[in-house]
Design a protein around this motif. Structure first.
Motif, mmCIF file in Angstrom:
data_model
loop_
_atom_site.group_PDB
_atom_site.id
_atom_site.type_symbol
_atom_site.label_atom_id
_atom_site.label_comp_id
_atom_site.label_asym_id
_atom_site.label_seq_id
_atom_site.Cartn_x
_atom_site.Cartn_y
_atom_site.Cartn_z
ATOM 1 N N TYR A 37 0.825 -1.212 0.000
ATOM 2 C CA TYR A 37 0.000 0.000 0.000
ATOM 3 C C TYR A 37 0.860 1.262 0.000
ATOM 4 O O TYR A 37 0.601 2.203 -0.755
ATOM 5 N N LEU A 97 -7.755 -9.541 -6.692
ATOM 6 C CA LEU A 97 -8.284 -8.173 -6.753
ATOM 7 C C LEU A 97 -7.590 -7.240 -5.758
ATOM 8 O O LEU A 97 -7.508 -6.029 -5.993
ATOM 9 N N THR A 101 -3.516 -2.102 -8.999
ATOM 10 C CA THR A 101 -2.865 -0.821 -8.707
ATOM 11 C C THR A 101 -3.457 0.291 -9.567
ATOM 12 O O THR A 101 -2.825 0.782 -10.512
ATOM 13 N N PRO A 102 -4.683 0.732 -9.268
ATOM 14 C CA PRO A 102 -5.291 1.808 -10.054
ATOM 15 C C PRO A 102 -4.555 3.132 -9.849
ATOM 16 O O PRO A 102 -4.048 3.407 -8.750
ATOM 17 N N TRP A 104 -5.151 6.336 -9.133
ATOM 18 C CA TRP A 104 -6.143 7.270 -8.624
ATOM 19 C C TRP A 104 -5.511 8.187 -7.587
ATOM 20 O O TRP A 104 -4.374 7.982 -7.151
ATOM 21 N N GLY A 108 -9.458 7.851 -3.783
ATOM 22 C CA GLY A 108 -9.832 6.677 -4.563
ATOM 23 C C GLY A 108 -9.011 5.457 -4.193
ATOM 24 O O GLY A 108 -9.542 4.344 -4.104
ATOM 25 N N LEU A 109 -7.699 5.671 -3.977
ATOM 26 C CA LEU A 109 -6.842 4.558 -3.568
ATOM 27 C C LEU A 109 -7.278 3.999 -2.220
ATOM 28 O O LEU A 109 -7.295 2.783 -2.004
ATOM 29 N N LEU A 111 -10.307 4.103 -0.896
ATOM 30 C CA LEU A 111 -11.570 3.383 -1.038
ATOM 31 C C LEU A 111 -11.354 2.021 -1.693
ATOM 32 O O LEU A 111 -11.938 1.011 -1.257
ATOM 33 N N TYR A 112 -10.503 1.978 -2.733
ATOM 34 C CA TYR A 112 -10.270 0.698 -3.388
ATOM 35 C C TYR A 112 -9.566 -0.274 -2.445
ATOM 36 O O TYR A 112 -9.944 -1.453 -2.358
ATOM 37 N N LEU A 115 -12.201 -1.545 0.183
ATOM 38 C CA LEU A 115 -13.210 -2.476 -0.303
ATOM 39 C C LEU A 115 -12.596 -3.807 -0.723
ATOM 40 O O LEU A 115 -13.167 -4.876 -0.463
ATOM 41 N N SER A 116 -11.441 -3.755 -1.364
ATOM 42 C CA SER A 116 -10.814 -5.009 -1.807
ATOM 43 C C SER A 116 -10.330 -5.818 -0.612
ATOM 44 O O SER A 116 -10.398 -7.056 -0.621
#
Length: 456
Positions: A37, A97, A101-102, A104, A108-109, A111-112, A115-116
């Protein structure tokens, strides 16, 4: 009255082997995901810690629900074994999932990642809670359960050592470390390796027919309320279980500070990031070597006495680690070995002691509630790990940690303090809690055989 029958070696090893598969996910979650992260995904350390806190709190809540569901499940394969077959592929998908590595912004990072990780933890619990509950079903002998816990930890740390060595190597060999496809492929390959171990546990174990109706059945709103009342009653009536809960909260909160900081310690304090794929698995290999020894000591003395002996060894190891000024990797490895040798005892003993409280619960409440016991225990553990992740993120910010740059001497000192002084506090608290643990092998045997009258 229940007769205690020995568990066949095939069933013991087959059940224990399942934890090789679980630790592919668990060790990645605990040892590699926080550095992923902060250093790869680019998430702020405090936000990364908050992800662990919130996801762990959710995990604890989900564990209690999953434990109750497993208790009420009925099938031709039993209550717990079906989850090893039908839920395990979902766990592999959630693992993949978690390593996307979006590109964002921080919100956004965050939140992703949140949730993941919630998806990953929920899928993990859907397989692991029924798996753990099996230990109380397939054996009712307290000493045999100590052996089972020792074998379980052997396979657990084998899986952990495997993934902490193989995952970084796969990332390096598959392509650039910042490539989304690289992490997806690495996670997919390692995740698929777990499935045969879950299937092996399914194939080599069976749930005794005499215990199939030892828990309530049926799914409804009224059943959910009944489960909630049973959980409260269990917490009030089962003193040994409450003490184990306290110990696992303290030990998970304190001792995993060392494990989660180990990558940072090797990278920045020793200044040898090239040794991360070796020292982290080395610590797990020490765990693997000592797990059977602690299990043997628990069989020859008592689980309570063994826990206190581990407290003494851990205190020596943490004190020496904090006071040592050396940055020699060999010295560091020796100190980590002492700490790891002591800390593995708590995991062996937790899993050896927890099934014993199921029979105590049956004596106090009239029902075993296997899944609820393991679900609530997992909740306690996840709560502690969530607090650990949140606290660690805050502490890393407080000591001035900045990713991917050389750290100041003050930051390096703070890193050692996090790794040693916080766990030393945990050693003292867990010793205090376990001192009054009453459930020894004689009392447990009387509970199983139905002639315990409340006197020792």
């Amino acid at each position: 009255m229940s007769e205690i029958r020995p568990l066949a070696r095939k069933g013991m090893i087959g059940w224990a082997a399942g934890d090789f598969g679980f630790n592919i996910f668990w060790q990645t979650l605990n040892l590699l995901l926080l550095p992923f992260y902060t250093d790869v995904l680019g998430l702020d350390a405090a936000l990364a810690g908050t992800v662990f806190l919130i996801a762990s709190l959710w995990d604890g809540f989900a564990d209690t629900i999953i434990g109750a569901l497993a208790d009420r499940t009925r099938s031709r394969w039993g209550s717990y074994r079906p989850y090893l077959i039908f839920a395990s592929p979902v766990l592999v998908a959630s693992f993949i999932l978690a390593f996307l590595t979006p590109e964002w912004e921080q919100g956004g990072l965050f939140l992703y990642a949140l949730l993941s990780q919630i998806f990953l933890r929920t899928a993990y619990s859907l397989v692991s809670i029924p798996y753990s509950s099996l230990s109380a079903r397939i054996s009712q002998d307290a000493d045999e359960r100590a052996s089972m816990a020792g074998w379980r930890m052997f396979f657990a740390f084998s899986g952990g050592a495997f993934v902490t060595f193989v995952m970084p190597q796969l990332v390096q060999s598959l392509g650039e470390e910042t490539s989304a496809n690289t992490y997806i492929l690495a996670a997919g390959l390692t995740g698929l390796i777990s499935l045969p171990f879950f299937w092996l546990t399914f194939a080599t174990t069976s749930e005794p027919a005499a215990l199939r109706e030892a828990n309530p059945r049926g799914f409804s709103v009224a059943a959910s309320l009944e489960d909630f009342r049973d959980t409260l009653r269990m917490a009030a009536a089962n003193g040994p279980l409450v003490r184990i809960f306290g110990c696992i909260i303290v030990s998970s909160l304190a001792f995993t500070m060392t494990n989660k900081c180990l990558v940072y310690y090797v990278t920045y304090y020793l200044e040898r990031p090239d040794l991360v794929p070796r020292i982290v698995p080395f610590a797990l290999a020490i765990n693997l070597a000592f797990a059977p020894l602690w299990a043997m000591l628990a069989r020859r003395t008592s689980k309570r006495a063994t826990w206190l002996a581990a407290n003494a060894l851990s205190a020596v190891g943490y004190s020496a680690f904090f006071l040592s000024p050396s940055r020699d990797p060999l010295v560091a490895s020796a100190l980590i070995a002492v700490i790891s040798a002591g800390n593995v005892a708590y995991q062996v003993l937790f899993w050896a002691m927890l099934p014993d409280t199921v029979e105590y619960n049956a004596w106090k409440t009239g029902q075993r509630h296997d899944g609820k016991v393991f679900g609530i225990a997992s909740f306690a553990k996840q709560l502690a790990l969530g607090l650990n992740g949140g606290l660690l993120g805050v502490l890393l910010v407080w000591i001035g940690y900045t990713p991917n740059v050389p750290q100041t001497e003050a930051t390096l000192w703070g890193l050692k303090a996090i790794m040693a002084l916080v766990p030393l506090t945990g050693v003292a608290l867990s010793a205090w809690l376990i001192w009054g643990y009453p459930l020894d092998r004689v009392m447990h045997r009387r509970l199983v055989e139905g002639d315990y009258d409340g006197t020792h």
